[in-house]
Scaffold this active site. Structure first.
Site, short mmCIF file in Angstrom:
data_model
loop_
_atom_site.label_atom_id
_atom_site.label_comp_id
_atom_site.label_asym_id
_atom_site.label_seq_id
_atom_site.Cartn_x
_atom_site.Cartn_y
_atom_site.Cartn_z
CB VAL A 190 87.22 78.80 12.15
CG1 VAL A 190 87.24 80.32 12.08
CG2 VAL A 190 85.83 78.31 12.53
CB THR A 240 87.45 78.29 22.43
OG1 THR A 240 86.44 78.22 21.41
CG2 THR A 240 88.33 79.49 22.17
CB THR A 274 83.19 80.50 19.76
OG1 THR A 274 82.88 80.39 18.37
CG2 THR A 274 81.91 80.74 20.54
CD GLU A 321 83.20 71.37 11.41
OE1 GLU A 321 83.09 70.15 11.24
OE2 GLU A 321 83.71 71.87 12.43
CB ALA A 354 62.43 64.08 15.89
CB CYS A 379 79.92 74.85 17.09
SG CYS A 379 81.37 75.42 16.19
CE LYS A 389 77.60 70.72 9.67
NZ LYS A 389 77.03 72.05 9.68
NE ARG A 412 86.31 69.29 16.06
CZ ARG A 412 86.82 70.49 15.79
NH1 ARG A 412 87.52 71.13 16.70
NH2 ARG A 412 86.64 71.06 14.62
#
Ligand code: NAD
Length: 461
Positions: free
Chosen positions: A11, A86, A123, A159, A269, A277, A337, A344
């Site tokens: 970010v 965070t 966040t 991302e 699915a 996040c 992804k 993460r």
């Protein structure tokens, strides 16, 4: 404007680089010296499309630099954005990095007579900015909020599309302590022609959680429906969801043309949501609710459904192979992804750990992930061919374009057994060559309509 961005992660760096691109003077701050050095050398510390080019331009044009010296950055800036991590700790949000940043920024405010706006972009759970952050800033600065500005400005970038998302925002939410704070922060976004929502600090904080909670809920809903299909002979979640999507309320027909909003990507699915996040934010919201004597029952179940997905995938792989011990499994795609190298909470990592624990040998391939050292006991190869050679099964997890469009006619002969498990139903099963056993998600046991119609989709090996 003169802007300091504290935290040079996904970010912070994307925000800093894009704000410099918009013409602002930006200082990126991080307490990891090697990260600062890499950024000043023009090398982004992570993969993000378009970031490298904008970083080089910002450095070259003298509008961007990185430093470990937060005090100096605060002194030089009119707006200070807090974009530190965070993470989730035991189901609660860990605000340690936000607290440390707020204390240091407060000291900087004490020494400066100039009006500056401190903005939380990380966040954080509702109430964090106007209690914890404000308190730390006031204490260290020796002056009350109002003498300095305070905002909460949640970040919605994704991302893999972060640069585009930052430069073409759908909305900007500005939670403000007072009108002067919001007005000064809004100046950094002056060139954006999108709705700007000025609201309270807590509404801004809550908006981010509500957004991520809704996205996570859609994914777990789809996965729950898939699980029910798997227990129902003659059903196929892909067909069910495809028909569901054609409801005009999901995909409206505008001017005679059906629109397929991006939100539909969450009605699929798969093997569950991951990343930095959704899992942590939903867990933080559940923890936040419990601390207030409330319960976020729906969201607790969303997490529970998600946590079961990797084991469900491994059970499918085991069933297809008749056991996992000493099998060689090719994992195709390991980032959480496409478009990022972020591991993460990646479902691929969870699946690989379970497979390794069951005695399987893993060869993974990902177009951008550089190392799995210390993450999971797997060999990371640099091509689909290398990952698939001698494999007993291919598990397609992250739907990178090269994985979705792989030439199975050429690749399958390299495998020991031609089994493909499609963990996101992303492959075109009907286009696979004969002789491949295809295992998708959310298909009921027994013969399916396609089989009855004689399509070569699920031919055995
Ligand atoms: P990250 O872990 O990638 O980066 C955080 C950076 O902050 C690290 O480089 C770390 O060294 C630095 N840092 C920590 N403490 C510091 C301190 N006291 N001083 C200076 N630097 C410090 O985190 P991220 O993914 O960029 O996320 C940042 C925040 O934004 C989180 O709250 C996250 O939930 C939120 N967010 C993330 C995304 C995303 O897609 N990653 C999207 C929207 C919002």
């Amino acid at each position: 404007m003169r802007i300091a961005v504290v935290g040079t992660g996904y970010v912070g760096l994307v925000s800093g680089v894009c704000l410099a691109h918009l013409g602002h003077q930006v200082i990126c701050v991080d307490n990891m010296a090697e990260r600062v050095e890499a950024v000043n050398g023009g090398v982004p510390p992570f993969h993000e499309p378009g970031l490298s080019e904008l970083l080089s331009a910002g450095l070259g044009e003298g509008r961007l630099r990185a430093t470990t010296n937060l005090a100096a950055a605060v002194a030089a800036s009119e707006v200070i954005l807090i974009a530190v991590g965070t993470p989730s700790a035991g189901g609660r949000i860990d605000l340690g990095a936000v607290e440390a940043a707020a204390r240091e920024i407060g000291q900087g405010l004490r020494e400066s007579p100039e009006y500056k706006v401190v903005t939380v972009k990380s966040t954080v759970v509702p109430g964090t900015t106007d209690t914890l952050v404000r308190g730390l800033l006031e204490q260290a600065a020796g002056k009350p909020a109002g003498a300095f500005g305070l905002c909460m400005n949640p970040e919605f970038l994704r991302e893999g599309a972060a640069v585009r998302d930052f430069l073409e925002p759908d909305r900007i939410v500005i939670g403000q302590w007072d009108a002067a704070s919001g007005t000064q922060l809004a100046r950094i976004y002056e060139s954006f022609d999108c709705p700007k929502i000025f609201t309270g600090l807590r509404n801004a904080e809550f908006t981010k959680y509500a957004s991520n909670a809704l996205l996570a809920t859609l994914i777990s809903f789809s996965n729950e429906m898939a699980g029910l299909c798997e227990a129902t002979p003659g059903t196929d979640i892909a067909e069910v969801l495809a028909a569901l999507e054609l409801d005009r309320r999901w995909s409206p027909v505008v001017g005679g043309v059906r629109v397929h909003p991006e939100i539909l990507a969450y009605l699929r699915a798969g093997c569950g949501f991951g990343g930095s996040c959704l899992p942590k934010d939903v867990a933080a919201l559940c923890g936040f609710a419990r601390e207030r004597g409330a319960r976020a029952r729906l969201l607790e179940t969303v997490l529970e459904v998600n946590a079961l997905r990797p084991a469900a995938m491994v059970a499918q792989i085991e069933q297809a192979l008749g056991g996992l011990q000493d099998c060689r499994i090719a994992i195709l795609g390991v980032s959480f992804k496409p478009g990022t190298d972020d591991l993460r909470e990646s479902p691929a990592v969870a699946i690989m750990r379970l497979l390794a624990g069951a005695g399987a040998e893993i060869r993974a391939y990902d177009p951008v992930v550089q190392s799995l050292d210390g993450v999971v006991p797997a060999i990371l190869t640099h091509s689909l061919e290398a990952a698939l050679s001698g494999a007993d099964a291919a598990v397609a997890i992250t739907p990178w374009p090269e994985i979705v469009a792989a030439d199975w006619g050429a690749l399958a002969p390299r495998m020991r057994r031609r089994v493909i498990v499609d963990a996101r139903n992303a492959l075109d099963a009907a286009a696979l060559p004969a002789g491949i056993r295809y295992v998708g998600i959310g298909r009921g046991p027994g013969p399916r309509r396609e089989d009855e119609l004689g399509k070569p989709e699920s031919a055995g090996d």
